[in-house]
Write an enzyme that holds these catalytic residues in place. Structure first.
Site: not given
Ligand code: BG6
Length: 286
Positions: A158, A263
């Site tokens: 990510h 990602e």
């Molecule tokens: C992304 C998702 O990868 O991560 C989103 O597609 C999400 O939907 C984002 O809001 C952040 O996620 P988090 O849990 O780190 O706030």
């Protein structure tokens, strides 16, 4: 692992949290033991390739907002038998330790294992995270299924990329691809749309592109970030934009202007057979 004799890696403790700072002639990097999360990567003569929120929580109570969190063994909200478990799985909220290091004048390879793997062992899985850092940064998630049955594995690397200005950032490589739009409530599950021109971002975006090619490029005002991967069936592109950034305590209000998550993901339903090992990787450089 004892780092006393390491040439380039230093272990730092801040607020009872462990960080590994790497000061190599070719680059500087910082990895948090919480989440086994790369937080910064600065090759020589380059600005940091990664974005890290100034208000990120770094005390081990919450996933760190920025750098490269690992989503595993599911991406996004938990569902089915994991309903109620944390979004993006377990790994970004667990403590890791270094299990092996290989360092030379070109770069370093660092392998991480979980400090307390009990929860993951209960799933019948084994996992390690490998960082191969030199003029480029590469992250690998290596998963082995120790169960007698297949495991439905979903995961993502990510990466929060640091961009000078989101409004002048583009990704031409995604032109012509199909994507799922997580911000559109569709009656038809799995409704896809086509990316008709190069991708630019000027409002909230949360998309899963069906993309398994090994390369793509992010073009910013001053540089081209090359992103490569293996083992992915999709690429997720996320930027919360102003309103949603403001609603997150660990996201600087105007931070969305300087970041873009791109990602490498395995999100389209993959069954990992008993005894098999799967490697998902992402590499980036300028
Ligand atoms: C992304 C998702 O990868 O991560 C989103 O597609 C999400 O939907 C984002 O809001 C952040 O996620 P988090 O849990 O780190 O706030």
């Amino acid at each position: 692992m004892d780092l006393k004799n390491s040439l380039y890696i230093q272990c730092i403790t801040k607020n009872e949290q462990t960080f590994y700072q790497i000061n190599h002639p070719a680059f500087k990097a910082n990895i948090s033991a919480y989440g086994a999360q790369l937080l910064s990567f600065e090759p020589n003569d380059q600005q940091d390739l990664l974005w890290l929120s100034n208000s990120a929580v770094q005390d081990g109570s919450k996933a760190i907002r920025g750098g490269v969190p690992i989503c595993w063994p599911w991406f996004g909200p938990a569902s089915g038998k994991f309903e109620g478990e944390p979004q993006h799985g377990y790994l970004r909220n667990l403590n890791w330790r270094i299990s092996s290091i290989d360092e030379n004048a070109e770069g370093v390879t660092i392998e991480f294992e979980l400090q307390r793997p009990e929860k993951i062992v209960q799933l019948g899985l084994a996992v390690k995270i490998i960082f191969i850092l030199n003029a480029q940064a590469e992250i690998k998630i290596v998963t082995t299924n120790l169960n007698k049955e297949a495991f439905e594995l979903s995961q993502a690397i990510h990466t929060y990329f640091n961009v000078e200005d989101i409004e002048t950032t583009s990704i031409a490589s995604l032109k012509g691809c199909l994507f799922l739009d997580k911000l559109v409530q569709s009656e038809q599950e799995n409704q896809t749309y086509e990316q008709s021109s190069e991708l630019t971002v000027n409002s909230a975006m949360d998309r899963v592109y069906i993309y398994n090619k090994p390369k793509l490029e992010i073009t910013t005002d001053t540089r081209t970030i090359k992103v490569e991967g293996e083992g992915h069936d999709s690429v997720i592109v996320w930027n919360p934009w102003a309103e949603s950034a403001q609603s997150m305590a660990d996201f600087d209000d105007s931070g969305y202007k300087q970041m873009l998550c791109v990602e490498m993901g395995l999100t389209q339903g993959y069954l990992l057979n008993p005894g098999d090992t799967y490697v998902l990787s992402q590499r980036f450089y300028c």
